[in-house]
Scaffold this active site. Sequence first.
Site, PDB file in Angstrom:
ATOM      1  N   HIS A 483       0.833  -1.203   0.000  1.00 43.34           N
ATOM      2  CA  HIS A 483       0.000   0.000   0.000  1.00 43.34           C
ATOM      3  C   HIS A 483       0.873   1.260   0.000  1.00 43.34           C
ATOM      4  O   HIS A 483       0.707   2.152  -0.849  1.00 43.34           O
ATOM      5  CB  HIS A 483      -0.912  -0.018   1.227  1.00 43.34           C
ATOM      6  CG  HIS A 483      -1.778   1.195   1.362  1.00 43.34           C
ATOM      7  ND1 HIS A 483      -3.100   1.212   0.994  1.00 43.34           N
ATOM      8  CD2 HIS A 483      -1.511   2.458   1.832  1.00 43.34           C
ATOM      9  CE1 HIS A 483      -3.616   2.414   1.211  1.00 43.34           C
ATOM     10  NE2 HIS A 483      -2.664   3.187   1.729  1.00 43.34           N
ATOM     11  N   GLU A 484       1.793   1.336   0.945  1.00 47.10           N
ATOM     12  CA  GLU A 484       2.625   2.538   1.033  1.00 47.10           C
ATOM     13  C   GLU A 484       3.546   2.665  -0.174  1.00 47.10           C
ATOM     14  O   GLU A 484       3.865   3.778  -0.610  1.00 47.10           O
ATOM     15  CB  GLU A 484       3.428   2.538   2.335  1.00 47.10           C
ATOM     16  CG  GLU A 484       2.579   2.582   3.591  1.00 47.10           C
ATOM     17  CD  GLU A 484       1.610   3.764   3.629  1.00 47.10           C
ATOM     18  OE1 GLU A 484       1.909   4.806   2.998  1.00 47.10           O
ATOM     19  OE2 GLU A 484       0.559   3.649   4.281  1.00 47.10           O
ATOM     20  N   HIS A 487       1.769   4.483  -2.837  1.00 44.59           N
ATOM     21  CA  HIS A 487       1.920   5.929  -2.656  1.00 44.59           C
ATOM     22  C   HIS A 487       3.286   6.388  -3.169  1.00 44.59           C
ATOM     23  O   HIS A 487       3.398   7.438  -3.819  1.00 44.59           O
ATOM     24  CB  HIS A 487       1.800   6.287  -1.180  1.00 44.59           C
ATOM     25  CG  HIS A 487       0.406   6.313  -0.641  1.00 44.59           C
ATOM     26  ND1 HIS A 487      -0.620   7.011  -1.226  1.00 44.59           N
ATOM     27  CD2 HIS A 487      -0.131   5.722   0.467  1.00 44.59           C
ATOM     28  CE1 HIS A 487      -1.729   6.862  -0.508  1.00 44.59           C
ATOM     29  NE2 HIS A 487      -1.462   6.086   0.519  1.00 44.59           N
ATOM     30  N   HIS A 490       3.352   6.783  -6.785  1.00 45.90           N
ATOM     31  CA  HIS A 490       2.613   7.979  -7.171  1.00 45.90           C
ATOM     32  C   HIS A 490       3.551   9.191  -7.157  1.00 45.90           C
ATOM     33  O   HIS A 490       3.439  10.095  -8.006  1.00 45.90           O
ATOM     34  CB  HIS A 490       1.447   8.177  -6.198  1.00 45.90           C
ATOM     35  CG  HIS A 490       0.337   9.032  -6.735  1.00 45.90           C
ATOM     36  ND1 HIS A 490      -0.774   9.343  -5.984  1.00 45.90           N
ATOM     37  CD2 HIS A 490       0.148   9.640  -7.921  1.00 45.90           C
ATOM     38  CE1 HIS A 490      -1.600  10.096  -6.697  1.00 45.90           C
ATOM     39  NE2 HIS A 490      -1.048  10.300  -7.879  1.00 45.90           N
TER      40      HIS A 490
END
Length: 704
Positions: A483-484, A487, A490
């Site tokens: 999940h991180e 990010h 991104h």
Amino acid sequence: MTKSDEPAIASPDELAPFAAPLAGPLELPPFDAAGPERWPALFRAAIAEHERELERIAQDPRPADFGNVIDALEASGRTLGRLCAAFFTLASCCSDDALRAAEREVAPLLAGHRARMWSDSRLLARIDALAARADALAPDAEAARVLMLYRREFERAGARLPEAARARLAAISAELAALGARFSQNVLADEAGWTLQLGEGDLAGLPADVIDAARRAARERGMEGWAITLARSSVEPFLTFSARRDLREAAWRAWAGRGTGAGAGGSEADNRPLIRRILALRAERARLLGHPNYAAFKLAPQMAGAPEAVRALLDRVWAPARARALDEARALSALAAEEGANIALAPWDWRHYAEKLRKRLHDFDEAAVKPYLALDNVIAAAFDVAGRLFGLEFAPVEGLALHHPDARAWRVTRGGRHVGLFVGDYFARPSKRSGAWMSALRAQENFDPRMGEVRPIVLNVMNFAQAEGPSLLSWDDARTLFHEFGHALHGLLSDVRHPFVSGTAVARDFVELPSQLFEHWLSQPEVLARHARHVETGAPMPQELIARLRAAETFNQGFATVEYVASAAVDLALHELPDPEAIDPAAFEAELLSRMGMPEAVAMRHASPHFLHVFAGEGYSAGYYSYMWAEVMDADAFGAFEEAGDPFDPEVAARLERHIYAAGGSRDPAEAYRAFRGRDPDPAALLRRRGLAGQGASEAAATA
């Protein structure tokens, strides 16, 4: 005030390490450039510098154009930005008493400065003048959007209001910043100060890796035996596996009671009075800006747009989730009774019996999976997926002056071209804020010809338990890492000109799409076959274990969904109150959960006194729903790969990078999603993903 009483301001020489741009691709913020006591003085100097820059922009006599307004604003405050990157990394990852004192002083300084900047009517007048000329200047789509976003930000900060109202908004911002810092530090005090010391007779049921991590935690704290801490990676495995119900209760009550004044921080760490004041100040700000409540104000620029849209989503999910959770509770109670436990199922029992039931129903044991999920293997899996999707390569970099000895760095390239620097800080420690997050130490940009293309430096922070040998992750831990890292991608893949829309600078309920979408690749069989290797033998995770893992993915989703939706619903309802000072937030929370029919054995994922997302800052205030809003998109978005028949389909991956990961906030998020998927997301995909589709219709009718 005498000269000796004036607040200290750092000299130009002291500020110089932060004034110099991070020019090299591997150059980090100067974390060691200041002692803890000098940070406030450095911030005063950097703020003064930025305010001089803003004054020049406001008083510029030339006709407004993109260069002397937007680009000038984008280029201003660089010293302050580098100072923030260094200080807040240390404050969140390496805190001590001196840094916490500095943070309490810095937070209102910074908030006051930002309020003054964004409420400056002269700067808004320059923005307005530019907007009036925009058609003649023919901006491209990104420049036009940046202009719109700047104008909206000034308006939402009150730049069109009378001077007295602007002054009040600045005071509110400063007080909220100070309260947010105190809130966060109170939770950290409870987490850092509490341990459950275990003797040899208290280890029943605990797997070897949990015992190993507890032994290390005790030794780090100068204790004999073993210790459980309030790091999630310590307390959740203990709640899952410990056979000692009394100790599970003690651990759960400490975990659930953070921020109430009953923990290690004592009565001074009671966040409940702070919550009421924070809510009141936010509501006052909303009223000054013409909104009926803070939730309406906060949601206006988000994808959701209004509280009604958020409530509709939460209500749609609540009924089937609650029905499933009640079914799960009955099954867990039956299992406990079968084992001879004459108990009423309680929150400290749920994880323990859920793990036993999962093993029975799916022949799936978390302890059997963890030896295949060594931390380094999961990191390698995330890198591999990024390589196969986007062509990225990761090479470790040694010798950098990182913020902590536990942190590691990798240079990211594509086709030999530098993409960015990735830093990972994975282990829990008493000086680190709980949770997991990504931050940009330097954002990507390409608008200033003097600097050329600036590539990002991205930090991922986790709180995994550190073991004597290889650190083993639970399935949830591994998903958190993915999940991180979503990010992080991104930020790393950002390809825009303006830092104002770079990387994760997007609507709050869109920012979780890239991260939650990336989680899907963790469970792909080919990823597990390549990287889920036994920590001792190197053997791949057996196919039958992978099959059982995937079959169990929707197990316990009633519990997981209810604990999340309850937190999101309380967050929204508290921020819809027009006069929060008239209520007791704790009583309001309890009454709302009762009306919702909250199952007795399930607790909110984040009760208000330790709800850092919502009260330690304003990022997720009235916005905790964002994870589920984004899940509607991510569940639907992964369908594009499924429809292509290949989780690494190159055409779909190229669209994903171009429209989602690289675009930042340079276009409207709904338009960006449609450009990738070809249509709006299908909300039913969320219910299918969680295994809740078709469930709860009778429950919904009964509670309507």
